[in-house]
Design a protein around this motif. Sequence first.
Motif, mmCIF file in Angstrom:
data_model
loop_
_atom_site.group_PDB
_atom_site.id
_atom_site.type_symbol
_atom_site.label_atom_id
_atom_site.label_comp_id
_atom_site.label_asym_id
_atom_site.label_seq_id
_atom_site.Cartn_x
_atom_site.Cartn_y
_atom_site.Cartn_z
ATOM 1 N N TYR A 50 1.056 -6.664 -0.241
ATOM 2 C CA TYR A 50 1.334 -5.235 -0.058
ATOM 3 C C TYR A 50 2.427 -4.769 -1.020
ATOM 4 C CZ TYR A 50 2.654 -0.949 2.420
ATOM 5 O OH TYR A 50 2.965 0.349 2.744
ATOM 6 N N VAL A 51 3.500 -5.546 -1.119
ATOM 7 C CA VAL A 51 4.609 -5.200 -2.014
ATOM 8 C C VAL A 51 4.148 -5.230 -3.466
ATOM 9 C CG1 VAL A 51 6.864 -5.978 -2.872
ATOM 10 C CG2 VAL A 51 6.424 -5.899 -0.412
ATOM 11 N N GLN A 52 3.396 -6.254 -3.833
ATOM 12 C CA GLN A 52 2.920 -6.360 -5.219
ATOM 13 C C GLN A 52 2.002 -5.195 -5.578
ATOM 14 O OE1 GLN A 52 4.790 -7.935 -6.877
ATOM 15 N NE2 GLN A 52 4.190 -10.039 -7.249
ATOM 16 N N GLN A 53 1.179 -4.767 -4.645
ATOM 17 C CA GLN A 53 0.280 -3.638 -4.892
ATOM 18 C C GLN A 53 1.081 -2.360 -5.140
ATOM 19 O OE1 GLN A 53 -2.291 -2.760 -1.598
ATOM 20 N NE2 GLN A 53 -3.555 -1.351 -2.776
ATOM 21 N N LEU A 54 2.100 -2.111 -4.322
ATOM 22 C CA LEU A 54 2.951 -0.933 -4.532
ATOM 23 C C LEU A 54 3.721 -1.026 -5.849
ATOM 24 C CD1 LEU A 54 4.472 -0.103 -1.031
ATOM 25 C CD2 LEU A 54 3.198 1.440 -2.498
ATOM 26 N N ARG A 55 4.239 -2.210 -6.145
ATOM 27 C CA ARG A 55 4.978 -2.401 -7.402
ATOM 28 C C ARG A 55 4.071 -2.157 -8.602
ATOM 29 N NH1 ARG A 55 5.743 -5.543 -11.530
ATOM 30 N NH2 ARG A 55 4.187 -7.045 -10.874
ATOM 31 N N GLN A 56 2.867 -2.682 -8.529
ATOM 32 C CA GLN A 56 1.926 -2.541 -9.635
ATOM 33 C C GLN A 56 1.509 -1.091 -9.852
ATOM 34 O OE1 GLN A 56 1.257 -4.940 -11.730
ATOM 35 N NE2 GLN A 56 -0.023 -3.605 -12.969
ATOM 36 N N SER A 57 1.373 -0.330 -8.781
ATOM 37 C CA SER A 57 0.913 1.051 -8.936
ATOM 38 C C SER A 57 2.023 2.013 -9.335
ATOM 39 C CB SER A 57 0.214 1.533 -7.665
ATOM 40 O OG SER A 57 1.105 1.522 -6.589
ATOM 41 N N HIS A 58 3.294 1.664 -9.106
ATOM 42 C CA HIS A 58 4.379 2.600 -9.402
ATOM 43 C C HIS A 58 5.430 2.070 -10.363
ATOM 44 C CE1 HIS A 58 2.980 5.440 -6.439
ATOM 45 N NE2 HIS A 58 2.921 4.486 -5.545
ATOM 46 N N LEU A 59 5.622 0.766 -10.417
ATOM 47 C CA LEU A 59 6.689 0.185 -11.248
ATOM 48 C C LEU A 59 6.133 -0.969 -12.083
ATOM 49 C CD1 LEU A 59 9.484 -0.021 -8.519
ATOM 50 C CD2 LEU A 59 9.315 1.666 -10.340
ATOM 51 N N LYS A 60 5.157 -0.672 -12.933
ATOM 52 C CA LYS A 60 4.477 -1.721 -13.687
ATOM 53 C C LYS A 60 5.420 -2.527 -14.570
ATOM 54 C CE LYS A 60 0.061 0.516 -13.682
ATOM 55 N NZ LYS A 60 -0.837 1.422 -14.330
ATOM 56 N N SER A 61 6.427 -1.881 -15.136
ATOM 57 C CA SER A 61 7.323 -2.594 -16.041
ATOM 58 C C SER A 61 8.485 -3.273 -15.308
ATOM 59 C CB SER A 61 7.877 -1.629 -17.091
ATOM 60 O OG SER A 61 8.659 -0.624 -16.459
ATOM 61 N N ALA A 62 8.566 -3.115 -14.000
ATOM 62 C CA ALA A 62 9.642 -3.747 -13.227
ATOM 63 C C ALA A 62 9.410 -5.257 -13.180
ATOM 64 C CB ALA A 62 9.682 -3.179 -11.814
ATOM 65 N N PRO A 63 10.474 -6.015 -13.022
ATOM 66 C CA PRO A 63 10.309 -7.479 -12.967
ATOM 67 C C PRO A 63 9.477 -7.903 -11.763
ATOM 68 C CG PRO A 63 12.565 -6.842 -12.434
ATOM 69 C CD PRO A 63 11.850 -5.603 -12.869
ATOM 70 N N ASN A 64 8.858 -9.074 -11.915
ATOM 71 C CA ASN A 64 8.047 -9.621 -10.827
ATOM 72 C C ASN A 64 8.914 -9.966 -9.622
ATOM 73 O OD1 ASN A 64 5.320 -9.628 -11.139
ATOM 74 N ND2 ASN A 64 5.248 -11.570 -12.236
ATOM 75 N N ILE A 65 8.315 -9.882 -8.464
ATOM 76 C CA ILE A 65 8.969 -10.288 -7.218
ATOM 77 C C ILE A 65 8.460 -11.691 -6.917
ATOM 78 C CG2 ILE A 65 9.341 -9.729 -4.797
ATOM 79 C CD1 ILE A 65 10.096 -7.332 -6.311
ATOM 80 N N ASP A 66 9.383 -12.613 -6.713
ATOM 81 C CA ASP A 66 8.986 -13.998 -6.486
ATOM 82 C C ASP A 66 8.733 -14.321 -5.021
ATOM 83 O OD1 ASP A 66 9.282 -15.067 -9.264
ATOM 84 O OD2 ASP A 66 11.311 -14.310 -8.964
ATOM 85 N N LYS A 67 9.428 -13.624 -4.136
ATOM 86 C CA LYS A 67 9.298 -13.955 -2.718
ATOM 87 C C LYS A 67 9.449 -12.683 -1.894
ATOM 88 C CE LYS A 67 11.337 -17.303 0.482
ATOM 89 N NZ LYS A 67 12.404 -18.301 0.604
ATOM 90 N N VAL A 68 8.564 -12.522 -0.910
ATOM 91 C CA VAL A 68 8.619 -11.391 0.024
ATOM 92 C C VAL A 68 8.329 -11.946 1.408
ATOM 93 C CG1 VAL A 68 7.636 -9.162 0.656
ATOM 94 C CG2 VAL A 68 7.757 -9.810 -1.750
ATOM 95 N N LEU A 69 9.164 -11.567 2.378
ATOM 96 C CA LEU A 69 8.921 -12.075 3.719
ATOM 97 C C LEU A 69 9.559 -11.190 4.773
ATOM 98 C CD1 LEU A 69 11.706 -13.897 4.828
ATOM 99 C CD2 LEU A 69 11.041 -14.993 2.705
#
Length: 163
Positions: A50-69
């Motif tokens: 869910y977080v990766q989908q939001l990041r990809q749609s709004h903050l494409k150039s932002a750094p990757n998220i390694d862990k979400v919990l």
Amino acid sequence: MTTLKYLSGYPESLQQQIRQLIVEKRLGDYLERRYPQRHQVQSDKALYGYVQQLRQSHLKSAPNIDKVLYDNRLDLTHRALGLHTAVSRVQGGKLKAKKEIRVAALFKEAAPEFLQMIVVHELAHLRESDHNRAFYKLCEHMMPGYAQTEFDLRCYLHWRELA
């Protein structure tokens, strides 16, 4: 007069309206009417997606998220509903930085808009570290109606404490 600690930064007139709903025992009804659904993002793996989908749609150039919990240790006593961290470690001769987002476990049972608001808030910290005008503008861009949802989330926190 009831102290509304989650709404302390809002105008007194708004606080008074919420106090009136509390006295009349209608705050829960108000929230249920506005946010009738519960989200289906129940596991850490689903939350990561869910977080990766939001990041990809709004903050494409932002750094990757390694862990979400979901984190059971985040709670209202620490005034933390979500947390973003950057952990740096030296591995060999290289510096590795890992970014994490933790969401308070109480949001497993919340409305999808509340989960989205917390995730958007933490994602916005990838670009803006402070809670300034640019930060809230970015939040509003990623989630139109962010300010109203944040206000309602604060009301929800009061309602949870009353129950």
